[in-house]
Design an enzyme around this catalytic site. Structure first.
Site, PDB file in Angstrom:
ATOM      1  N   LYS A 123       0.813  -1.221   0.000  1.00 56.68           N
ATOM      2  CA  LYS A 123       0.000   0.000   0.000  1.00 56.68           C
ATOM      3  C   LYS A 123       0.850   1.277   0.000  1.00 56.68           C
ATOM      4  O   LYS A 123       0.453   2.302  -0.546  1.00 56.68           O
ATOM      5  CB  LYS A 123      -0.930   0.019   1.210  1.00 56.68           C
ATOM      6  N   SER A 138       1.639  -9.771  -0.951  1.00 54.09           N
ATOM      7  CA  SER A 138       1.261  -8.362  -0.794  1.00 54.09           C
ATOM      8  C   SER A 138       1.484  -7.794   0.604  1.00 54.09           C
ATOM      9  O   SER A 138       1.668  -6.595   0.749  1.00 54.09           O
ATOM     10  CB  SER A 138      -0.202  -8.180  -1.207  1.00 54.09           C
ATOM     11  N   GLU A 186      -9.687   5.973   3.267  1.00 53.45           N
ATOM     12  CA  GLU A 186     -10.490   4.867   3.784  1.00 53.45           C
ATOM     13  C   GLU A 186      -9.550   3.702   4.014  1.00 53.45           C
ATOM     14  O   GLU A 186      -8.480   3.636   3.408  1.00 53.45           O
ATOM     15  CB  GLU A 186     -11.570   4.477   2.767  1.00 53.45           C
TER      16      GLU A 186
HETATM   17  C1  PLP Z   1      -1.743  -7.142   2.528  1.00 59.40           C
HETATM   18  C2  PLP Z   1      -2.886  -6.774   1.659  1.00 59.40           C
HETATM   19  N1  PLP Z   1      -3.053  -7.423   0.489  1.00 59.40           N
HETATM   20  C3  PLP Z   1      -4.086  -7.119  -0.337  1.00 59.40           C
HETATM   21  C4  PLP Z   1      -5.019  -6.158  -0.001  1.00 59.40           C
HETATM   22  C5  PLP Z   1      -6.168  -5.910  -0.928  1.00 59.40           C
HETATM   23  O1  PLP Z   1      -6.102  -4.682  -1.579  1.00 59.40           O
HETATM   24  P1  PLP Z   1      -5.738  -4.550  -3.105  1.00 59.40           P
HETATM   25  O2  PLP Z   1      -6.639  -5.477  -3.847  1.00 59.40           O
HETATM   26  O3  PLP Z   1      -5.987  -3.129  -3.440  1.00 59.40           O
HETATM   27  O4  PLP Z   1      -4.310  -4.931  -3.273  1.00 59.40           O
HETATM   28  C6  PLP Z   1      -4.889  -5.464   1.217  1.00 59.40           C
HETATM   29  C7  PLP Z   1      -5.877  -4.445   1.593  1.00 59.40           C
HETATM   30  O5  PLP Z   1      -5.860  -3.868   2.620  1.00 59.40           O
HETATM   31  C8  PLP Z   1      -3.792  -5.781   2.059  1.00 59.40           C
HETATM   32  O6  PLP Z   1      -3.617  -5.160   3.222  1.00 59.40           O
END
Ligand code: PLP
Length: 393
Positions: free
Chosen positions: A89, A377, A111
């Site tokens: 993020k 992620s 948000e």
């Molecule tokens: C670690 C992590 N992966 C994935 C996501 C999902 O968001 P996005 O689809 O925008 O990557 C989030 C959302 O808070 C997250 O914290």
């Protein structure tokens, strides 16, 4: 044909800016300036310097040997969990805070669902000395308590969203309401590739650093820039957009997008937008969303706060509709099991969002010689309590 955005702000038939009149000046200011400002040399320099020295980029591309052995294929993990603040993020919040400064904004709103975007926003606001207000659903405040504490420690104000399912959708509604009331001094740092144009494109561009790095790192390790498969989880879709960005039009590379099936696609407690969704408008964008026969948004459910959203970014709606990406839905139970498995096979505790992507290996068989890059992620520190309760550790 390109799978990227066109000059009208659409991915195929999805995207656009369907906004109330009162938001028009804010969105128009962004639309007219985002490409110009982000192309400036001084912007690019500051952005990349911060990504390097503050975030810790490039994030490693790690060959997961034991996981690869278990599934008899070649798995690389893109380690976004090692970024400062613990997820992808922050790539986006660094970009947007620099843009907000150049637009003369003095107040930031955001948000958040899992709290990772809220923490990343509070972090860059502390870094730049700018006021920060984060909207978060009451349910998410309870299940992601460590991130709420972090935001407060960083000096942000966390405002609970009390309507609807009291999750991400409702927090987004509150943030939009705030922006309508504070159009001049405030910038809204949207946390995913959702919202009215230009947000989906702007956020995708800031996250594109992920696939830019994968290309270089894979070339070094495997002698090719292109994997056979890219895998990422999709909430709104920003980590996935970053992972796919530089591969979108390279159809030799297979794309897998992983959504949250919650308790199961047919249980009524799910967030698998592509399978269950129909075309509609949510948060200013034409996309796929879960809705009733008369167009009311269905309350979503997932154990993962970051995937608990009834829509999906317009890029992903188009990838689904055109068949460019394969969409796989993973239940709470499958995700939790995959999260425990990665912890014990590789010594990496993933965020529950990411655990959904990892569960793909139980769903689909890959060839021994396939090269797979999965975007890790985020890290699981924020989810420890959930893992502990689920596994009775
Ligand atoms: C670690 C992590 N992966 C994935 C996501 C999902 O968001 P996005 O689809 O925008 O990557 C989030 C959302 O808070 C997250 O914290």
């Amino acid at each position: 044909m390109s799978y990227n955005i066109n000059d009208k702000g659409y991915y195929g038939e999805f995207g656009g800016a369907f906004i109330p009149e009162m938001l028009y000046p804010n969105i128009e200011e962004l639309r007219q300036n985002y490409l110009k400002i982000t192309a400036e040399e001084s912007f690019q320099e500051e952005f990349h310097q911060l990504l390097k020295d503050y975030v810790g980029r490039p994030s490693p591309l790690y060959f997961a040997k034991r996981l690869s052995e278990k599934y008899n294929t070649k798995i690389y993990l893109k380690r976004e969990d090692l970024n400062h603040t613990g997820a992808h993020k922050v790539n986006n919040t660094i970009g947007q805070i620099l843009l907000a400064q150049r637009l003369g904004k003095t107040r930031i709103i955001a948000e958040t669902g899992a709290g990772q975007h809220g923490v990343a926003t509070a972090t860059v606001c502390a870094l730049m000395g700018i006021e920060c207000v984060v909207y978060m659903g009451e349910v998410d405040i309870a299940r992601q308590a460590p991130n709420v504490a972090r935001m407060k420690m960083l000096g942000a104000k966390v405002v609970p969203a009390l309507s609807g399912s009291r999750t991400l959708k409702d927090a987004t509604n509150e943030a939009m309401r705030d922006w309508i009331n504070n159009p001049v001094d405030t910038h809204y740092i949207v946390g995913s590739v959702v919202g009215p144009h230009p947000y989906p494109d702007m956020v995708a561009r800031f996250q594109a650093v992920v696939s830019e790095e994968i290309k270089k790192q894979l070339l070094e390790k495997e002698g090719t820039e292109n994997p056979d498969y890219l895998i990422a989880c999709v909430g709104g879709g920003s980590n996935a957009a970053g992972t796919y960005y530089h591969y979108l039009d390279d159809t030799d590379v297979n794309i897998i997008a992983v959504e949250a099936a919650g308790k199961g696609i047919d249980t009524g407690e799910s967030a698998a937008t592509s399978v269950l969704g129909k075309e509609g408008i949510i948060h200013g964008s034409k996309t796929l969303l879960m809705q009733t026969g008369d167009g009311q948004i269905t309350e979503p459910y997932s154990i993962s706060a970051g995937l608990d959203y009834p829509g999906v970014g317009p890029m992903h709606a188009n990838l689904y509709k055109t068949g460019r990406a394969e969409f796989i839905s993973i239940t709470d139970d499958e995700a939790m099991t995959a999260g425990l498995e990665l912890s014990q096979l590789e010594g990496i505790i993933p965020a529950i969002e990411t655990s959904h992507a990892l569960a793909v290996f139980e769903h689909k068989t890959f060839k021994t010689e396939d090269i797979i890059v999965l975007n890790l992620s985020g890290r699981g520190d924020k989810d420890l309590q959930n893992y502990i309760e689920y596994f009775k550790l």
